[in-house]
Design an enzyme around this catalytic site. Sequence first.
Site, PDB file in Angstrom:
ATOM      1  N   ASP A 171      -1.975  -0.849   6.038  1.00  0.00           N
ATOM      2  CA  ASP A 171      -2.188  -0.284   7.377  1.00  0.00           C
ATOM      3  C   ASP A 171      -3.606   0.178   7.647  1.00  0.00           C
ATOM      4  OD1 ASP A 171      -2.100   2.013   5.681  1.00  0.00           O
ATOM      5  OD2 ASP A 171      -1.702   3.230   7.470  1.00  0.00           O
ATOM      6  N   ASP A 178       0.850  -1.188   0.000  1.00  0.00           N
ATOM      7  CA  ASP A 178       0.000   0.000   0.000  1.00  0.00           C
ATOM      8  C   ASP A 178       0.892   1.246   0.000  1.00  0.00           C
ATOM      9  OD1 ASP A 178      -2.358   1.565   0.275  1.00  0.00           O
ATOM     10  OD2 ASP A 178      -2.006   1.702   2.434  1.00  0.00           O
ATOM     11  N   ASP A 188      -7.450  -1.841   3.749  1.00  0.00           N
ATOM     12  CA  ASP A 188      -6.490  -2.898   3.411  1.00  0.00           C
ATOM     13  C   ASP A 188      -6.872  -4.246   4.029  1.00  0.00           C
ATOM     14  OD1 ASP A 188      -4.756  -1.216   1.939  1.00  0.00           O
ATOM     15  OD2 ASP A 188      -3.896  -0.458   3.808  1.00  0.00           O
TER      16      ASP A 188
END
Length: 797
Positions: free
Chosen positions: A685, A503, A689
């Site tokens: 995080d 990410d 996600d």
Amino acid sequence: MTKECYHCGEPVLTGDSYQVDILGDNRTMCCPGCQAVASTIVANGLTSYYEYRTAPAEKANLVPDELQSLSLYDNEDVQQEFVRHENGTDEVVLSVDGVSCAACAWLIEKQLGKQEGVSRISVNTTTNRATLRWDPEKTKLSTLLNKIHTLGYKAAPFEADNQEAQYHKAMKHYLYKLGIAGLATMQVMMLAVAMYFEVFGDMDEAFRNYFRWVSLIFATPVLLYSATPFYLNAWRNLKARTLGMDVPVSIALLFAYFASLYATVTEKGEVFFESIAMFTFFLLVGRFLEMRARRTAAAASANLLKLIPRLATLASGEQIPAKSLKLDNVVRVLPGEPFPADGLVVEGVTTVDESMLTGESLPETRQCGDAVYAGTMNIDGNVNVKVTAEKKDSLIAHIVQLQDAAQLAKPRVAEIADIVARYFVAAILIISAFTWLYWHSHKPDDAFWIMLSVLVATCPCALSLATPTALTCSTSTFGKLGILLRSGHVFETLTKVNHLVVDKTGTLTEGNVTIADIHCFGDTSKDEALAIAAALEAYANHPIAQAFNDYPTNVTFSKVENVIGQGLQGYYQDKFWKIGKPQFALNDPGTAENSAHQVWLSCAGEPVASFQLVDPIRSTSQALIDKFHESGLKVTMLTGDNSATARAVADKLGIDELVAGVTPEGKLAYLNSLPKDQITMMIGDGVNDAPVLAGAHLSVAMGGGTDVAKASADMVLLGDDLTKLLDARRLASFTQKIIRQNLAWALGYNLVILPLAVMGYVAPYIAVAGMSGSSVIVVTNSLRLFKSDILDKIKAA
């Protein structure tokens, strides 16, 4: 004035006849029953019951039995300290006394798993701890503990200090048994040498018989006292209709003793008293060294809990036990003192050493509003901290729980080894029987000792220890790196990863998002736009939302909804507001074309303001990407950000593939579309996600991320240093190497020693020394993962 019983509250009519020392004072009881129950509570380390109880206990029976003492653990006030409640189930970590091998763990898991209401029971033979999860509506904790006791083991809620005391007690008993076996071995061996080599010349038969009787006297306490641990374990296994490591050992010892006793009484045949003494002595030496080595590995997570101080100082100056701190209590922490609980700094500024949690050696500054954690060290400032979590819910307790869970989750190779070991014991017994039959018909005088050698030499103790000891040591070392393991497959999967998916916001970037520019539409001022945006973003926990935290607002929204991966929406002054991506917030997303602003605020779908956000790239991101490229791994950035910023970050870091502007469902769909030969590791995080973390082969959540993300991940990185994942990959590879070495040694030793023992080339004392030495070698090899310099070696690799 008539005193009241400290236990049940009834009037005391017997004066001071019945007293118990509780919480530092002699407490008066009304009868022997209350005295006995109170003494049991204190003896079991449950004195905190009297601190937390909200009403006196019921009148006690005169003679509480073992089950009655176990029922104390059903008390809700007592359970506050060690039982975790989650989604209608209770969970507790138990210390289990008497577990010596994989068969013991399997026995407890099998028997407890059949009990109504039990959803999970896992036993770790290395740490002597078990995780038990049950439905309190269907069964009681005391019932389950009593079931473990009926199997021949002792179990109680885990407390680091109590388990250490139990360990020292067990080691003391082992030393007593070892001492008696050692002394007897020396005496019996002197007599055996005299008989074998006829030191005194042609020995008269009367003297020979006399030496046999003396040997019998020395060997008997060895058999009846020193060897009891082997009999107890064997009896537990047989009672449960399973085969453990100590079954062939016990059979060998008992056969040898009674055959020798018969030969001594009848004055016919051979005696094996020296073998009995040596068997027991060498076995105990091996177990003793093994216990010490396993203790070294098991103590790592338990020692974390000892970092929490026993006493805490309230802001008022009163000192109380740290374990009795409640939510919203305010404690004062002076320089050089560890924090007694998780909390928020409400007064003062200091620096904090969090190396025991994150592995980072540099101290961090903490001021009002910042979080601090139990067990971390306050370095140089006076601070007041408001408690936000009780001891059982603290981060450090959660870390220990995760480490225990990771150690209990067995990789496939460990499960196979345990199954092989159980069947191997049955094979040993069968082979031993056929060995005796063969030699009895060809060389009857040697048949018995050859059979004994087969029974003892091939005991697969080392095979059962090969994997769990390595995993325990490695899990502790992962903790030193600041990485928590939540799944047992990490050790296997981490070395197979060939595709890194990561990410952007809060992962490759610092997550310290700030507002660089604001553009307002219509008559709305920047202050008004910020106030409205801040009020709406207050309902989210994503790093982008935190960029608005510093802006004051008196705006109140209603009916707020967080559309994960898109933005937020709600009502203010009877108008419908949205903030988030342009395609979510605007009726006409084309308005945002050619704009560097990523976040848009709208009212009824019309733009009110747009915000350009900046987020610095982490200093360790480039090293992570470069190292994975050097290892031949493909790197993909998977982000919901569809702005030019995402492309700029990807280009700067040299990322192979950018997949931008995707929803949580889109992220998961991307993973599912990859070829099956691509083993993915996802790092994220945020709440958005969570689905993709759960769907990846291996997932890593940032320690500063959301709880949802951490709950979905296989690993949690406590600090911000992404390069720790490179160390973790090397450590996982080294762990697998150690496991392969252990299994190769254990299997290779048995494959070599078995035919030699069957052919009569292995003397009994060589057999027992080889079996004990094999186990010690496996445990010692695993401890290489626990050496203080292992992290330096991994980084240098």
